[in-house]
Design a protein around this motif. Sequence first.
Motif, mmCIF file in Angstrom:
data_model
loop_
_atom_site.group_PDB
_atom_site.id
_atom_site.type_symbol
_atom_site.label_atom_id
_atom_site.label_comp_id
_atom_site.label_asym_id
_atom_site.label_seq_id
_atom_site.Cartn_x
_atom_site.Cartn_y
_atom_site.Cartn_z
ATOM 1 N N GLU A 82 0.841 -1.198 0.000
ATOM 2 C CA GLU A 82 0.000 0.000 0.000
ATOM 3 C C GLU A 82 0.881 1.254 0.000
ATOM 4 O O GLU A 82 2.108 1.165 0.110
ATOM 5 N N ALA A 83 0.239 2.426 -0.118
ATOM 6 C CA ALA A 83 0.981 3.690 -0.079
ATOM 7 C C ALA A 83 1.851 3.739 1.178
ATOM 8 O O ALA A 83 1.443 3.272 2.251
ATOM 9 N N LEU A 84 3.081 4.240 1.046
ATOM 10 C CA LEU A 84 4.040 4.372 2.142
ATOM 11 C C LEU A 84 4.477 3.026 2.717
ATOM 12 O O LEU A 84 5.040 2.969 3.807
ATOM 13 N N GLY A 85 4.192 1.930 2.003
ATOM 14 C CA GLY A 85 4.640 0.628 2.459
ATOM 15 C C GLY A 85 3.780 -0.005 3.547
ATOM 16 O O GLY A 85 4.198 -0.978 4.181
ATOM 17 N N PHE A 86 2.568 0.530 3.764
ATOM 18 C CA PHE A 86 1.680 -0.110 4.735
ATOM 19 C C PHE A 86 1.213 -1.438 4.163
ATOM 20 O O PHE A 86 1.047 -1.579 2.954
ATOM 21 N N TYR A 87 1.031 -2.426 5.066
ATOM 22 C CA TYR A 87 0.517 -3.723 4.623
ATOM 23 C C TYR A 87 -0.964 -3.579 4.295
ATOM 24 O O TYR A 87 -1.683 -2.814 4.939
ATOM 25 N N LYS A 88 -1.388 -4.337 3.288
ATOM 26 C CA LYS A 88 -2.781 -4.235 2.832
ATOM 27 C C LYS A 88 -3.720 -4.966 3.782
ATOM 28 O O LYS A 88 -4.837 -4.531 4.026
ATOM 29 N N THR A 89 -3.244 -6.086 4.321
ATOM 30 C CA THR A 89 -4.112 -6.914 5.169
ATOM 31 C C THR A 89 -3.471 -7.163 6.538
ATOM 32 O O THR A 89 -2.245 -7.121 6.680
ATOM 33 N N GLU A 90 -4.352 -7.463 7.520
ATOM 34 C CA GLU A 90 -3.878 -7.793 8.864
ATOM 35 C C GLU A 90 -2.947 -9.006 8.795
ATOM 36 O O GLU A 90 -1.954 -9.094 9.512
ATOM 37 N N ARG A 91 -3.277 -9.933 7.902
ATOM 38 C CA ARG A 91 -2.536 -11.192 7.795
ATOM 39 C C ARG A 91 -1.057 -10.970 7.475
ATOM 40 O O ARG A 91 -0.192 -11.737 7.892
ATOM 41 N N GLU A 92 -0.754 -9.888 6.741
ATOM 42 C CA GLU A 92 0.642 -9.637 6.346
ATOM 43 C C GLU A 92 1.503 -9.132 7.491
ATOM 44 O O GLU A 92 2.724 -9.180 7.438
ATOM 45 N N ARG A 93 0.849 -8.626 8.532
ATOM 46 C CA ARG A 93 1.587 -7.982 9.624
ATOM 47 C C ARG A 93 2.351 -8.974 10.491
ATOM 48 O O ARG A 93 1.861 -10.060 10.760
ATOM 49 N N LEU A 94 3.538 -8.573 10.952
ATOM 50 C CA LEU A 94 4.286 -9.379 11.914
ATOM 51 C C LEU A 94 3.778 -9.005 13.306
ATOM 52 O O LEU A 94 3.883 -7.841 13.715
ATOM 53 N N PRO A 95 3.208 -9.948 14.039
ATOM 54 C CA PRO A 95 2.699 -9.621 15.378
ATOM 55 C C PRO A 95 3.818 -9.234 16.351
ATOM 56 O O PRO A 95 4.914 -9.777 16.292
ATOM 57 N N ILE A 96 3.511 -8.267 17.215
ATOM 58 C CA ILE A 96 4.367 -7.978 18.369
ATOM 59 C C ILE A 96 3.675 -8.686 19.534
ATOM 60 O O ILE A 96 2.604 -8.278 19.976
ATOM 61 N N THR A 97 4.264 -9.803 19.969
ATOM 62 C CA THR A 97 3.578 -10.602 21.000
ATOM 63 C C THR A 97 3.760 -10.017 22.398
ATOM 64 O O THR A 97 3.011 -10.356 23.312
ATOM 65 N N GLY A 98 4.744 -9.150 22.551
ATOM 66 C CA GLY A 98 4.933 -8.516 23.835
ATOM 67 C C GLY A 98 6.170 -7.639 23.833
ATOM 68 O O GLY A 98 6.976 -7.689 22.894
ATOM 69 N N ALA A 99 6.307 -6.829 24.868
ATOM 70 C CA ALA A 99 7.498 -5.985 25.033
ATOM 71 C C ALA A 99 7.777 -5.861 26.523
ATOM 72 O O ALA A 99 6.846 -5.750 27.323
ATOM 73 N N ARG A 100 9.046 -5.964 26.872
ATOM 74 C CA ARG A 100 9.433 -5.860 28.280
ATOM 75 C C ARG A 100 10.664 -4.990 28.431
ATOM 76 O O ARG A 100 11.539 -4.993 27.575
ATOM 77 N N MET A 101 10.727 -4.247 29.544
ATOM 78 C CA MET A 101 11.956 -3.547 29.877
ATOM 79 C C MET A 101 12.947 -4.619 30.343
ATOM 80 O O MET A 101 12.590 -5.485 31.150
ATOM 81 N N ALA A 102 14.199 -4.568 29.850
ATOM 82 C CA ALA A 102 15.189 -5.568 30.265
ATOM 83 C C ALA A 102 15.345 -5.564 31.778
ATOM 84 O O ALA A 102 15.543 -6.609 32.398
ATOM 85 N N SER A 103 15.181 -4.384 32.385
ATOM 86 C CA SER A 103 15.355 -4.266 33.850
ATOM 87 C C SER A 103 14.249 -4.976 34.624
ATOM 88 O O SER A 103 14.398 -5.213 35.823
ATOM 89 N N ASP A 104 13.158 -5.313 33.954
ATOM 90 C CA ASP A 104 12.072 -6.034 34.627
ATOM 91 C C ASP A 104 12.206 -7.551 34.474
ATOM 92 O O ASP A 104 11.398 -8.307 35.015
#
Lengths: 289, 289
Positions: free
Chosen positions: A213-235
């Motif tokens: 898509e314009a600006l390189g956005f993915y067209k479908t949800e299926r194409e997206r790489l999920p971010i399953t979580g994020a943590r501070m290394a200090s935690d």
Amino acid sequence: MKHTLRRHALLFAALLLATAAAPTPSDIESSAPPAAWAAIAPDDLVVFDTPRGSFIMQLAPQFAPAHVAAIKAMVRRGAFGGGAVVRVQDNYVVQWAIPENKVVPAAPLPPEFERPLAGLTFTPIPGPDAYADAGGFIDGFPVAVDKAAKTGWLQHCYGMVGVGRGNAPDSGDGGELYAVIGHAPRHLDRNMAGVGRIVAGIEKLSSLPRGTEALGFYKTERERLPITGARMASDLPAGAQPRIEVMLTTSPSFADYMKARANRSDAFFMRPAGAVDACNVRVPVRAGK
Amino acid sequence: MKHTLRRHALLFAALLLATAAAPTPSDIESSAPPAAWAAIAPDDLVVFDTPRGSFIMQLAPQFAPAHVAAIKAMVRRGAFGGGAVVRVQDNYVVQWAIPENKVVPAAPLPPEFERPLAGLTFTPIPGPDAYADAGGFIDGFPVAVDKAAKTGWLQHCYGMVGVGRGNAPDSGDGGELYAVIGHAPRHLDRNMAGVGRIVAGIEKLSSLPRGTEALGFYKTERERLPITGARMASDLPAGAQPRIEVMLTTSPSFADYMKARANRSDAFFMRPAGAVDACNVRVPVRAGK
């Protein structure tokens, strides 16, 4: 295969030569003393998890304190979980976002696009910067400066991370982050809040399929790489915290390294450039012990 | 999804704004007259076929005539068929090679690393170049120049293609080609023979998995992307020849485009850079009619 490997190994062989006419950047990196390295504080490291594995961002609170605080708060309340990489534009940026249904801070973040140089130690590159009075490094980050205004800002080099926003300078909320995966789009300098850089796993982002898509956005949800979580290394439990070290850009080793990057004189090179831009210096980063 | 798309569309929205305070680079590109564009001669286009689809290289015979002639000869006798992408190093290069068993010319190729500027039209960028006396463009290619020596050479910008070699300057045979897929490794300028650039399909190379061996070489044959064949566009049936147009870097439209790239003044930008390096100008290329 043997012949194949031998032949390919010849190409750019100087990078591996032990008999180089002068120490290569790699030689300087591998022989730098412990005093030339510093471990990144775990409270400045965000570990983003994906089905492709993790990638790790080093935060730059000295350049965008309010944005960094907002990102840390979102990480700690799990805002990035269920998010995804929504955009991959070739030779430009990879962008990931928290889910739409996650609440982001209502208060607008200040446009932390540059800051006074007071209190910071700036190490300049040997030559000119194409975009500013000077280019160089502060605390391991590529920076450009305005000598008259005595201000500095993070350069949009490969791997650097900024906060997506709308047209209003204070419209970024930290819930959309982008990392540069191409030639430095320096025109974004001083127009975006730089908040850090990817110090591990960027290849998991840069090798993603480009969005159509314009600006390189993915067209479908299926194409997206999920971010399953994020943590501070200090935690994380002490034993599970990533240890990542950066060569101190104020160290004699870095001065030698930068000089070698600007004047490649090993057997492979016919003609040293005699200069190097900050984004092509590539500050050494390694796994800590 | 609607909200998602609306929110994401806001980011970097200026690139799409029709109501920009000043024409954007995109506006200038889309409104440039036919006279500002030139089709690339089919005899300067090599179509490389892979299981991921094709990618197309524009040759630069004016900078490396002997290398380009050798590459054309190899393409025409099918030397690239059965070859493969053997190396992908993040933020550096993708490299592909002819098969080991294919014969390459015995005669060494001259080190065509730079050439006299005489007979060429150089269009400089508005600001300084970090590596040379000046940066700019010749025949649509990013070039740097030595004013005293009156010589010029192709810059190692994203997408540019060079010929792999060993330590001897004349050891490149054209059977190993690399394309830049990261921040410009300008230290390779004048040390390698630049032979052209990828004008279509580079995302098929830049999104490949990175190699895990030294310098990004793939560890196993299985990891390599096969090159199933290569053809000169001029050898294809007229109806099947790709038509690719490049904005003339000597045109008034390109002067406007470069100025807009250096001074982004649409609604998204708070502070125009006032400068742009040649690799970040990104010469407009489009499918021809």
